[in-house]
Design a protein around this motif. Sequence first.
Motif, short mmCIF file in Angstrom:
data_model
loop_
_atom_site.label_atom_id
_atom_site.label_comp_id
_atom_site.label_asym_id
_atom_site.label_seq_id
_atom_site.Cartn_x
_atom_site.Cartn_y
_atom_site.Cartn_z
N SER A 16 0.84 -1.20 0.00
CA SER A 16 0.00 0.00 0.00
C SER A 16 0.87 1.25 0.00
CB SER A 16 -0.94 -0.01 1.20
OG SER A 16 -0.24 0.13 2.39
N MET A 17 2.05 1.18 0.65
CA MET A 17 2.95 2.33 0.63
C MET A 17 3.65 2.46 -0.72
SD MET A 17 2.28 3.98 3.01
CE MET A 17 3.11 5.51 2.87
N LEU A 18 3.94 1.32 -1.36
CA LEU A 18 4.57 1.38 -2.68
C LEU A 18 3.64 2.04 -3.69
CD1 LEU A 18 6.28 -2.11 -3.04
CD2 LEU A 18 7.34 0.06 -2.53
N VAL A 19 2.32 1.81 -3.52
CA VAL A 19 1.34 2.46 -4.40
C VAL A 19 1.41 3.97 -4.21
CG1 VAL A 19 -1.12 2.75 -4.79
CG2 VAL A 19 -0.19 0.48 -4.51
N VAL A 20 1.56 4.40 -2.95
CA VAL A 20 1.61 5.84 -2.68
C VAL A 20 2.88 6.45 -3.27
CG1 VAL A 20 1.80 7.57 -0.86
CG2 VAL A 20 0.24 5.66 -0.59
N LEU A 65 -5.31 -1.67 1.24
CA LEU A 65 -4.59 -1.56 -0.04
C LEU A 65 -5.52 -1.02 -1.13
CD1 LEU A 65 -2.16 -2.14 -1.86
CD2 LEU A 65 -2.98 -4.45 -2.11
N VAL A 66 -6.77 -1.56 -1.17
CA VAL A 66 -7.73 -1.11 -2.18
C VAL A 66 -8.07 0.37 -1.96
CG1 VAL A 66 -10.06 -1.44 -3.07
CG2 VAL A 66 -8.68 -3.41 -2.48
N VAL A 67 -8.31 0.73 -0.69
CA VAL A 67 -8.69 2.12 -0.38
C VAL A 67 -7.56 3.07 -0.77
CG1 VAL A 67 -9.17 3.71 1.51
CG2 VAL A 67 -10.29 1.49 1.45
N VAL A 68 -6.31 2.68 -0.41
CA VAL A 68 -5.16 3.55 -0.72
C VAL A 68 -5.00 3.69 -2.23
CG1 VAL A 68 -2.66 3.66 -0.63
CG2 VAL A 68 -3.93 3.16 1.42
N THR A 69 -5.21 2.57 -2.96
CA THR A 69 -5.08 2.64 -4.42
C THR A 69 -6.09 3.61 -5.01
OG1 THR A 69 -4.51 0.31 -4.26
CG2 THR A 69 -4.85 1.18 -6.44
N VAL A 127 -5.03 7.17 -4.15
CA VAL A 127 -3.91 7.63 -4.97
C VAL A 127 -4.39 7.99 -6.36
CG1 VAL A 127 -1.78 6.88 -6.08
CG2 VAL A 127 -2.13 6.45 -3.67
N TYR A 128 -5.27 7.14 -6.93
CA TYR A 128 -5.80 7.40 -8.26
C TYR A 128 -6.57 8.72 -8.26
CZ TYR A 128 -8.32 6.70 -12.61
OH TYR A 128 -8.81 6.85 -13.87
N TYR A 129 -7.38 8.94 -7.21
CA TYR A 129 -8.19 10.15 -7.11
C TYR A 129 -7.32 11.39 -7.00
CZ TYR A 129 -11.49 13.48 -5.07
OH TYR A 129 -12.23 14.59 -4.80
#
Lengths: 174, 358
Positions: free
Chosen positions: B168-172, B346-350, B353-355
């Motif tokens: 989840s941090m890598l996504v950020v 993870l889903v929420v963070v993704t 990040v997209y938003y």
Amino acid sequence: MSPVIIILCVISAALAVTMLFTKSPITSALCLLGVLIMTAAIYGLIGEHMIATLQLVVYAGAIMVLFIFSIMLLNLTDSENDFKKKPFVFILGLAAGITVFGSIVYAILNHFKNEANDKTLGAFSSETVLALGGNSKVLSHALFSQYYVSFEVVSLALLVAVVGSVVLAKRKVD
Amino acid sequence: MFDLSMMMAKIVVILVGTLGVVPVMVWFERRGAAWMQGRIGPNRVGPFGLMQPLADVIKFIFKETFTPRGANKFYYLMAPIIALIAPLCALAVIPFGSKAFVNGHEVILQVAQMDTGVLFILAFAGLEVYPVILAGWASRNKYTVLGALRGSSQIVSYEISMGLALLSMLVVYGSFNPHDMVSWQQGSLGFIPRWGAFVNPIGALIFWISIFAETNRLPFDLAEGESELVAGYHLEYGGMKFAAFFMAEYVAMIMASALISTLYFGGYGILPGMEFAINLISNFFAFGEVGMQNTKAVFEFISLASKIAVFMFLFVWVRWTLPRFRFDQLMDLGWKILFPIALINLVVVTIGVYYFNS
């Protein structure tokens, strides 16, 4: 080739031979682990950090743990005596192994005998990969754009394997 | 030649820094435990008992090197070696400063610069299972095998939630590179720094819980469980072999603290207020750009070290505050609570990040 890589190759070959000929299951599993770690080290030394890391994470860190865990759990100490030498099967296996290995060596040598094959490089030289932002970035881009469908199909195949193994294990328990 | 000597210097900094902190931590653990339990603790050797680790080492060295009968000697000796090597290797990827100038050359303060970065740490965190399994199996003792089974299943279970929190941090950050992560965390969110822990608090909490399990510390020390398993997987080890396991535990703690500092708490990014000190020192000695960068590197190292120190203190604090879990509670926490929360996070963070990026 750097001498370090040659040393690693020799060690990993020795471990592979030990893996084949040892009688204790846990030594065999640990030798396989050693081979995997040595291969990861060779990948790392030739600059393919991504493949080296994945090798460590997936094979050394996950799959081999499962192997060793099940060997310990089942406590296969007596199985050392189960290995009976069957000369016919052994010779057949040896012949099959030599055939496969020989054909691979022949194919590789044949490939590099051709001058054109030796000199045509793929699209990704180490300079272009570096310019595109590193190995992991290029690999992820390829996986999630060009090869997206095959990537998803492979993950589906893994899911099928998981469900299948659960079904098979459940039937035995009931 | 310059590159080689700088590489050696960086490795020495990492090794000395890590292995030098271990005796201090041993002392602090014992004094801290005594402090929390209203006791005095070791106070005989040196002032405040500070020389106690030295006395311990002398005791360890002079003990008989004993191998239990029926033990597989090779694996028995290999286990403490792997236990010490795996976390030390993982430390190679953690940067302890941005860059410094030595003799006019730019030196990046990180031992191994590779583009897989934190994934490499995960690889070596995965290898930390082997010493537990090997030690337990090779000692040929029922208690050690039980401890090893418990310990390895615990490490394997919590690795999943740890990996998901890391993901989840890598996504950020959008990068594996720890330098990119630290520079991402340099900004500020109003009055608080833009650290990963404030952007993704649930991920930080899950990661923090998981590293307790990964390092086999209380409340997750079921692999050792003194009251049930005597000493768990390292029951049959004595002398320096036990000391290697003991050191490995502290090295793993330092590695985990450095990892969580880098991922969630700004890494080597200088602490608020230190910029003032850097400017003051640079102006006082009339440093040029090179001197200023070197001063900054020193302060960055101090920042990372103080963050690591805070997490080491938390390790000790939690150890002497919380009781041990039962095995089924541990598995429930890992698989039924942390794993789903990490997945949803993870889903929420993704989505977040997209938003924010579009």
